[in-house]
Motif scaffolding. Structure first.
Motif, mmCIF file in Angstrom:
data_model
loop_
_atom_site.group_PDB
_atom_site.id
_atom_site.type_symbol
_atom_site.label_atom_id
_atom_site.label_comp_id
_atom_site.label_asym_id
_atom_site.label_seq_id
_atom_site.Cartn_x
_atom_site.Cartn_y
_atom_site.Cartn_z
ATOM 1 N N ARG A 33 0.659 -1.248 -0.063
ATOM 2 C CA ARG A 33 0.106 -0.101 0.043
ATOM 3 C C ARG A 33 0.840 1.419 0.103
ATOM 4 O O ARG A 33 0.502 2.223 -0.644
ATOM 5 C CB ARG A 33 -1.120 0.084 1.248
ATOM 6 N N ILE A 34 1.996 1.151 0.653
ATOM 7 C CA ILE A 34 2.860 2.334 0.909
ATOM 8 C C ILE A 34 3.399 2.645 -0.472
ATOM 9 O O ILE A 34 3.529 3.686 -1.120
ATOM 10 C CB ILE A 34 3.836 2.071 1.830
ATOM 11 N N MET A 35 3.906 1.329 -0.983
ATOM 12 C CA MET A 35 4.468 1.517 -2.436
ATOM 13 C C MET A 35 3.429 1.931 -3.582
ATOM 14 O O MET A 35 3.784 3.070 -4.403
ATOM 15 C CB MET A 35 4.901 0.065 -3.035
ATOM 16 N N LEU A 36 2.267 1.646 -3.332
ATOM 17 C CA LEU A 36 1.173 2.033 -4.586
ATOM 18 C C LEU A 36 0.829 3.509 -4.144
ATOM 19 O O LEU A 36 0.960 4.289 -5.067
ATOM 20 C CB LEU A 36 -0.161 1.402 -3.983
ATOM 21 N N ARG A 37 0.992 3.884 -2.821
ATOM 22 C CA ARG A 37 0.782 5.534 -2.676
ATOM 23 C C ARG A 37 2.239 6.375 -3.351
ATOM 24 O O ARG A 37 1.765 7.364 -3.920
ATOM 25 C CB ARG A 37 0.811 5.782 -0.986
ATOM 26 N N ALA A 38 3.121 5.755 -3.076
ATOM 27 C CA ALA A 38 4.457 6.369 -3.777
ATOM 28 C C ALA A 38 4.238 6.383 -5.237
ATOM 29 O O ALA A 38 4.523 7.540 -5.890
ATOM 30 C CB ALA A 38 5.929 5.507 -3.352
ATOM 31 N N ALA A 39 3.749 5.401 -5.814
ATOM 32 C CA ALA A 39 3.791 5.287 -7.145
ATOM 33 C C ALA A 39 2.635 6.131 -7.692
ATOM 34 O O ALA A 39 2.809 6.826 -8.782
ATOM 35 C CB ALA A 39 3.269 3.783 -7.813
ATOM 36 N N THR A 40 1.385 6.442 -7.121
ATOM 37 C CA THR A 40 0.405 7.010 -7.559
ATOM 38 C C THR A 40 0.698 8.569 -7.426
ATOM 39 O O THR A 40 0.231 9.446 -8.305
ATOM 40 C CB THR A 40 -1.048 6.750 -6.998
ATOM 41 N N SER A 41 1.560 8.845 -6.541
ATOM 42 C CA SER A 41 1.939 10.287 -6.433
ATOM 43 C C SER A 41 2.643 10.922 -7.631
ATOM 44 O O SER A 41 2.887 11.956 -7.837
ATOM 45 C CB SER A 41 2.674 10.487 -5.168
ATOM 46 N N LYS A 42 3.403 9.936 -8.362
ATOM 47 C CA LYS A 42 4.010 10.204 -9.395
ATOM 48 C C LYS A 42 3.446 10.030 -10.750
ATOM 49 O O LYS A 42 3.979 10.174 -11.804
ATOM 50 C CB LYS A 42 5.555 9.565 -9.381
ATOM 51 N N LEU A 43 2.015 9.677 -10.576
ATOM 52 C CA LEU A 43 1.440 9.038 -11.856
ATOM 53 C C LEU A 43 1.004 10.425 -12.757
ATOM 54 O O LEU A 43 0.234 11.298 -12.029
ATOM 55 C CB LEU A 43 0.371 8.153 -11.492
ATOM 56 N N VAL A 44 1.230 10.396 -13.854
ATOM 57 C CA VAL A 44 0.636 11.697 -14.415
ATOM 58 C C VAL A 44 0.107 10.892 -15.503
ATOM 59 O O VAL A 44 0.259 10.294 -16.284
ATOM 60 C CB VAL A 44 1.978 12.576 -15.095
ATOM 61 N N VAL A 45 -1.381 11.310 -15.669
ATOM 62 C CA VAL A 45 -2.196 10.864 -16.784
ATOM 63 C C VAL A 45 -2.264 11.561 -17.953
ATOM 64 O O VAL A 45 -2.476 12.912 -17.938
ATOM 65 C CB VAL A 45 -3.690 10.558 -16.482
ATOM 66 N N GLN A 46 -1.934 11.019 -19.245
ATOM 67 C CA GLN A 46 -1.684 11.992 -20.195
ATOM 68 C C GLN A 46 -3.312 12.126 -21.164
ATOM 69 O O GLN A 46 -3.973 11.054 -20.987
ATOM 70 C CB GLN A 46 -0.909 11.486 -21.477
ATOM 71 N N GLY A 47 -3.684 13.264 -21.494
ATOM 72 C CA GLY A 47 -4.971 13.546 -22.047
ATOM 73 C C GLY A 47 -5.893 13.204 -21.073
ATOM 74 O O GLY A 47 -5.978 12.932 -19.813
ATOM 75 N N GLY A 48 -7.392 12.946 -21.799
ATOM 76 C CA GLY A 48 -8.525 12.673 -20.750
ATOM 77 C C GLY A 48 -9.743 12.654 -21.574
ATOM 78 O O GLY A 48 -9.559 12.766 -22.975
#
Lengths: 264, 266
Positions: free
Chosen positions: A249-264
């Motif tokens: 869960r900690i790893m997931l939080r670290a990962a999503t904090s750097k997640l940038v979603v392109q477009g939308g």
């Protein structure tokens, strides 16, 4: 909410039930490997005197039980989450109104249940018919074994979850995955019983989480752990499951904090 | 024929360059394969922690089998491993393109992937082999050298042939290719140990029908000057013949399989 995870688990079970040919081929392969390994141990036990407290019936049972647990544990080559990282699908998955890790865990437990029944039971039954394996003397052992195996799958899932999330940082997870799988197979006690290792190696390996996947369920089945020792074994498995899921869960939080979603 | 080899070389080269673009992953995969295969040898070491000889074979002698099996098996895995992708090629319809081109279908499939990471496994096998050679005493004669060299070449050829023959199953049924693993990876595992320790039916099936016995067991009996409870002494020298036969059989199976193939139409 629990109802949702139950449904997800059921879908996980049914999803794998589609591939009948693959199931048959897999059972064949797991059984052939079981036979090859069994003869190596038969040759070993013709000379060795009760290594690690095992007799021949114990080690043959160990052999077919580990072959049976191989698919439920799914140690090799699971990259489903990593694939969604590469395609970007994970962004939508994270938006869905359920807990991301619990969703995948439920799915994986459903899958493991399928693999236990269809890929686990047949090789074990064939092994039992040919080599005369040791079955639990106490009926309750079967129930405790299933609980212990489920905890083993949970620990395995927690480790695979983290290996998959490494896709956020690395371009290709296959290298890390195969390295991790190799370490897990040895240190979980799949390749050879941990009880056969020299004392120091054994102590170190048993202090790591990997034995919770495989050695502990096998020990439960062989009734090598009983009474208080049985309780502490299950407690160790549960503790590792909680710790490793938490780390995920900690790893997931670290990962999503750097997640940038392109477009939308 | 020469030009065919040149085309194979060129296709293989382009695969290598493509993999080398992801340098970190490339190196990690080789290191991973090296470590992964060494973990297998720990099994042998742990077994010998409890006994002086397995089936009458010492640690050095089993390491000799293990090393020879690993080097040739990983070579086959590297060159033939692309056959694992055959079901994908069939499902995606890519195989149709392959069949329209003026080059043998097998060669084209093989060059869809070159598993360079298996160099790591070969190196590990080589190290174990070297370890074995320091522990066993071989009275080298010209004939022993010849049998030794033909064992390595023949073993590699036999494994390659097994890879082709078993993966051709994918042309009939796509899900069933895991069966191939039981004789490829299973064959690698089986040939790590002296063949006579295995049960008679398993031996008949895996060692004679699938000719795994000739990969290293029979030639090793001669090189290491060992007695064996099974097989006539003549069998120690026939590995090259068996290898040649395996190639012919694998080629025939592949041709039949391709002829059987009906496109999925997609």
């Amino acid at each position: 909410m629990l109802r949702l995870y139950w449904e997800v688990a059921r879908r996980g079970f049914r999803r794998y039930a589609t591939y009948r040919g693959a199931t048959f081929a897999g059972v064949f392969t797991n059984t052939v490997f079981g036979f090859i390994r069994a003869y190596v141990f038969i040759a070993m036990f013709a000379v060795a005197k009760r290594p690690g407290g095992y007799d021949l019936a114990d080690v043959l049972t160990y052999t077919f039980l580990t072959q049976a647990l191989l698919m439920p544990l799914y140690i090799w080559g699971w990259t489903e989450i990593a694939d969604t990282v590469y395609t970007g699908q994970i962004a939508t998955d994270l938006y869905r109104p359920f807990d991301y890790q619990s969703y995948w865990l439920s799915q994986d437990l459903g899958r493991a249940a399928y693999h236990m029944v269809m890929r686990g039971v047949p090789p074990f039954v064939i092994g039992a018919l040919v080599f005369g394996l040791r079955l639990p003397t106490h009926p309750l052992t079967w129930v405790v074994f299933l609980l212990s195996a489920a905890l083993g799958v949970t620990v395995s899932f927690a480790l695979r979850f983290m290996a998959n999330l490494s896709a956020f940082w690395i371009v290709d997870v296959r290298g890390i995955n195969s390295l991790a799988a190799a370490v897990w197979t040895l240190l979980s006690g799949f390749i050879i019983p941990i009880a056969f290792f020299p004392t120091t190696a054994r102590t170190i390996i048993r202090s790591l989480p990997f034995v919770s996947m495989l050695e502990f369920p096998v020990d439960v089945f062989l009734e090598r752990v009983q009474g208080m020792h049985l309780v502490s074994t299950l407690a160790a498995q549960a503790a590792w499951a909680v710790v490793l899921l938490g780390a995920g869960r900690i790893m997931l939080r670290a990962a999503t904090s750097k997640l940038v979603v392109q477009g939308g | 024929m020469a030009s065919r080899a040149a085309i194979y070389g060129r296709l293989a080269g382009s695969r290598l360059r493509a993999q080398y673009q992801y340098r970190f992953s490339f190196v990690l995969q080789i290191v991973g394969a090296f470590a992964l295969s060494f973990l297998d040898f720990i099994e042998v070491l742990v077994i010998f922690h409890h006994l002086p000889a397995l089936g009458g074979w010492s640690l050095g002698e089993v390491a000799f089998l293990y090393g020879s099996s690993y080097v040739v098996f990983r070579f086959a895995d590297m060159t033939m491993g692309a056959l694992d992708r055959l079901p994908v090629l069939i499902r995606m319809g890519t195989l149709d393109q392959v069949l329209t081109r003026p080059l043998g279908s097998l060669w084209q499939v093989l060059t869809t992937d070159i598993g360079v990471r298996h160099v790591g496994g070969m190196v590990q096998g080589g190290i174990v082999f070297w370890f074995a050679l320091t522990r066993v005493h071989i009275h080298w004669t010209a004939l022993r050298v010849a049998v030794f060299v033909s064992m390595l070449i023949g073993g590699a050829v036999i494994f390659c042939a097994i890879w082709v023959a078993t993966n051709a199953i994918a042309f009939w049924t796509m899900d069933a290719r895991e069966v191939a693993n039981s004789v490829t990876y299973g064959g690698n595992y089986l040939t790590n140990y002296p063949l006579h320790i295995f049960g008679v039916w398993l031996r008949r099936l895996l060692a004679y029908v699938i000719p795994l016995a000739f990969v290293n067991y029979f030639p090793s009996l001669y090189v290491l000057d060992k007695r064996s409870p099974i097989g006539s002494p003549v069998l120690r020298f026939v590995s090259p013949l068996v290898a040649a036969g395996a190639v012919v059989a694998a080629g025939a199976i592949w041709k039949t399989a391709v002829r059987h193939y009906r496109s999925s139409g997609s």
